[in-house]
Design a protein around this motif. Structure first.
Motif, mmCIF file in Angstrom:
data_model
loop_
_atom_site.group_PDB
_atom_site.id
_atom_site.type_symbol
_atom_site.label_atom_id
_atom_site.label_comp_id
_atom_site.label_asym_id
_atom_site.label_seq_id
_atom_site.Cartn_x
_atom_site.Cartn_y
_atom_site.Cartn_z
ATOM 1 N N LYS A 45 0.728 -1.181 -0.056
ATOM 2 C CA LYS A 45 -0.077 -0.053 -0.036
ATOM 3 C C LYS A 45 0.922 1.228 -0.153
ATOM 4 C CE LYS A 45 -0.611 0.285 4.989
ATOM 5 N NZ LYS A 45 -1.477 0.486 6.027
ATOM 6 N N LYS A 46 0.191 2.326 -0.294
ATOM 7 C CA LYS A 46 1.096 3.607 -0.103
ATOM 8 C C LYS A 46 2.259 3.590 0.953
ATOM 9 C CE LYS A 46 0.881 8.712 0.037
ATOM 10 N NZ LYS A 46 -0.121 9.793 0.116
ATOM 11 N N GLY A 47 3.362 3.784 0.751
ATOM 12 C CA GLY A 47 4.361 3.951 1.679
ATOM 13 C C GLY A 47 4.971 2.519 2.355
ATOM 14 N N VAL A 48 4.385 1.568 1.952
ATOM 15 C CA VAL A 48 5.043 0.206 2.587
ATOM 16 C C VAL A 48 5.278 -0.691 1.253
ATOM 17 C CG1 VAL A 48 4.198 -1.919 3.936
ATOM 18 C CG2 VAL A 48 3.196 0.524 4.291
ATOM 19 N N PRO A 49 6.568 -1.271 1.465
ATOM 20 C CA PRO A 49 7.547 -0.849 2.151
ATOM 21 C C PRO A 49 8.101 0.419 1.498
ATOM 22 C CG PRO A 49 8.313 -2.393 0.625
ATOM 23 C CD PRO A 49 6.885 -2.492 0.405
ATOM 24 N N THR A 50 8.804 1.106 2.314
ATOM 25 C CA THR A 50 9.558 2.464 1.783
ATOM 26 C C THR A 50 10.579 2.063 1.078
ATOM 27 O OG1 THR A 50 11.123 2.701 3.415
ATOM 28 C CG2 THR A 50 8.904 3.498 4.216
ATOM 29 N N PHE A 51 10.860 2.822 0.397
ATOM 30 C CA PHE A 51 12.179 3.019 -0.561
ATOM 31 C C PHE A 51 13.497 2.736 0.223
ATOM 32 C CE2 PHE A 51 15.769 5.196 -2.399
ATOM 33 C CZ PHE A 51 15.903 4.693 -3.640
ATOM 34 N N ILE A 52 13.531 3.642 1.115
ATOM 35 C CA ILE A 52 14.597 3.737 2.075
ATOM 36 C C ILE A 52 14.944 2.285 2.543
ATOM 37 C CG2 ILE A 52 15.957 4.598 4.191
ATOM 38 C CD1 ILE A 52 16.206 5.934 1.399
ATOM 39 N N GLU A 53 13.756 1.454 3.171
ATOM 40 C CA GLU A 53 13.821 0.317 3.995
ATOM 41 C C GLU A 53 14.424 -0.582 2.843
ATOM 42 O OE1 GLU A 53 10.399 -0.140 7.088
ATOM 43 O OE2 GLU A 53 9.761 -0.058 5.117
ATOM 44 N N THR A 54 13.829 -0.551 1.797
ATOM 45 C CA THR A 54 14.074 -1.628 0.534
ATOM 46 C C THR A 54 15.604 -1.466 0.215
ATOM 47 O OG1 THR A 54 11.868 -1.522 -0.059
ATOM 48 C CG2 THR A 54 13.541 -2.533 -1.630
ATOM 49 N N LEU A 55 16.005 -0.256 0.120
ATOM 50 C CA LEU A 55 17.478 -0.103 -0.044
ATOM 51 C C LEU A 55 18.325 -0.409 0.817
ATOM 52 C CD1 LEU A 55 19.770 1.195 -2.152
ATOM 53 C CD2 LEU A 55 19.123 3.623 -0.961
ATOM 54 N N GLU A 56 18.321 -0.209 2.050
ATOM 55 C CA GLU A 56 18.868 -0.772 3.127
ATOM 56 C C GLU A 56 19.140 -2.105 3.183
ATOM 57 O OE1 GLU A 56 18.384 2.852 6.565
ATOM 58 O OE2 GLU A 56 16.830 1.472 6.324
ATOM 59 N N ILE A 73 16.217 14.312 -8.259
ATOM 60 C CA ILE A 73 16.024 14.124 -6.935
ATOM 61 C C ILE A 73 16.567 15.018 -6.140
ATOM 62 C CG2 ILE A 73 17.829 12.488 -6.769
ATOM 63 C CD1 ILE A 73 16.098 10.926 -4.913
ATOM 64 N N ARG A 74 17.548 15.562 -6.457
ATOM 65 C CA ARG A 74 17.963 16.747 -5.857
ATOM 66 C C ARG A 74 17.454 17.849 -5.492
ATOM 67 N NH1 ARG A 74 23.939 17.508 -5.017
ATOM 68 N NH2 ARG A 74 25.099 15.823 -6.312
ATOM 69 N N GLU A 75 16.693 18.241 -6.323
ATOM 70 C CA GLU A 75 15.843 19.402 -5.990
ATOM 71 C C GLU A 75 14.334 19.212 -5.737
ATOM 72 O OE1 GLU A 75 13.857 23.088 -9.007
ATOM 73 O OE2 GLU A 75 15.803 22.088 -9.572
ATOM 74 N N ILE A 76 13.775 17.750 -6.481
ATOM 75 C CA ILE A 76 12.179 17.718 -6.160
ATOM 76 C C ILE A 76 12.177 16.985 -4.755
ATOM 77 C CG2 ILE A 76 10.356 16.356 -6.874
ATOM 78 C CD1 ILE A 76 11.071 18.832 -8.686
ATOM 79 N N SER A 77 13.411 16.287 -4.460
ATOM 80 C CA SER A 77 13.143 15.155 -3.053
ATOM 81 C C SER A 77 14.371 15.248 -2.437
ATOM 82 C CB SER A 77 12.568 13.865 -3.414
ATOM 83 O OG SER A 77 11.248 13.901 -4.060
ATOM 84 N N PRO A 78 14.778 16.544 -1.931
ATOM 85 C CA PRO A 78 16.269 16.223 -1.461
ATOM 86 C C PRO A 78 16.375 15.718 -0.230
ATOM 87 C CG PRO A 78 15.122 18.550 -0.944
ATOM 88 C CD PRO A 78 14.141 17.790 -2.073
ATOM 89 N N HIS A 79 15.607 15.541 0.652
ATOM 90 C CA HIS A 79 15.299 14.556 2.073
ATOM 91 C C HIS A 79 15.671 13.201 1.515
ATOM 92 C CE1 HIS A 79 11.347 14.227 0.435
ATOM 93 N NE2 HIS A 79 11.303 13.024 1.107
ATOM 94 N N MET A 80 15.196 12.764 0.303
ATOM 95 C CA MET A 80 15.396 11.427 -0.275
ATOM 96 C C MET A 80 16.763 11.307 -0.708
ATOM 97 S SD MET A 80 14.010 8.291 -0.283
ATOM 98 C CE MET A 80 12.242 8.437 -0.411
ATOM 99 N N TYR A 128 10.823 10.534 -7.785
ATOM 100 C CA TYR A 128 12.270 10.278 -8.127
ATOM 101 C C TYR A 128 12.855 9.454 -7.014
ATOM 102 C CZ TYR A 128 10.915 13.942 -11.588
ATOM 103 O OH TYR A 128 10.650 14.699 -12.503
ATOM 104 N N ALA A 129 12.013 8.587 -6.278
ATOM 105 C CA ALA A 129 12.632 7.584 -5.253
ATOM 106 C C ALA A 129 12.947 6.567 -6.089
ATOM 107 C CB ALA A 129 11.804 7.448 -4.165
ATOM 108 N N ASN A 130 14.230 6.503 -6.930
ATOM 109 C CA ASN A 130 14.418 5.344 -7.871
ATOM 110 C C ASN A 130 15.773 5.337 -7.813
ATOM 111 O OD1 ASN A 130 11.770 5.002 -9.041
ATOM 112 N ND2 ASN A 130 12.165 7.206 -9.894
ATOM 113 N N ILE A 131 16.611 4.357 -7.796
ATOM 114 C CA ILE A 131 18.027 3.968 -8.076
ATOM 115 C C ILE A 131 18.308 2.815 -8.751
ATOM 116 C CG2 ILE A 131 18.162 2.635 -5.819
ATOM 117 C CD1 ILE A 131 20.696 4.296 -4.997
#
Length: 139
Positions: A45-56, A73-80, A128-131
């Motif tokens: 669902k929305k936010g599960v799992p997160t991109f960061i949890e999956t990457l880690e 991603i630098r400008e649009i989602s700098p926290h990510m 832009y939470a893609n890698i």
């Protein structure tokens, strides 16, 4: 039963098959996935799992030598972007390696995903939470 952090059988198998310079993509919920590339959809669902949890979790199992991200991603989602950098820095410190960071425009990024061995789709809704993770060698 597998002992370790990564227990998803499809992701574990995809990593086991990877060789030097093979690519694995982790994406948000909206990235188009090219035909012919294995989709491993872990989104619930929305936010599960997160991109960061999956990457880690994946970088605990996969030796990486390069990451590729969309420069937007630098400008649009700098926290990510900052979270990604923290994870890469911790990988570098833990494994005593240097990971190359390559930034491309989003259209080029989407085109590059066609070469991925698989794409892991998360429940992330951050733009832009893609890698792309390019596999290194363990020796």
């Amino acid at each position: 039963m597998k002992k370790g952090t990564l227990i998803n059988a499809d992701i574990s198998y995809a990593i086991a098959k990877m060789g030097h310079n093979d690519m694995l993509t982790i994406c948000d919920s909206g990235l188009p996935i090219p035909r012919g590339v294995q989709r491993i959809d872990v989104a619930i669902k929305k936010g599960v799992p997160t991109f960061i949890e999956t990457l880690e979790t994946i970088v605990e199992e996969l030796r990486i030598e390069e990451i590729i991200i969309a420069r937007e991603i630098r400008e649009i989602s700098p926290h990510m972007f900052q979270e990604i950098l923290k994870i890469i820095e911790s990988v570098e410190a833990a494994e005593n390696i240097k990971v190359r960071i390559t930034e491309v425009d989003h259209e080029e990024f989407k085109s590059m995903t066609k070469e991925s061995s698989c794409i892991v789709r998360t429940g992330e809704y951050t733009p832009y939470a893609n890698i792309i993770l390019k596999s290194g060698v363990v020796f």
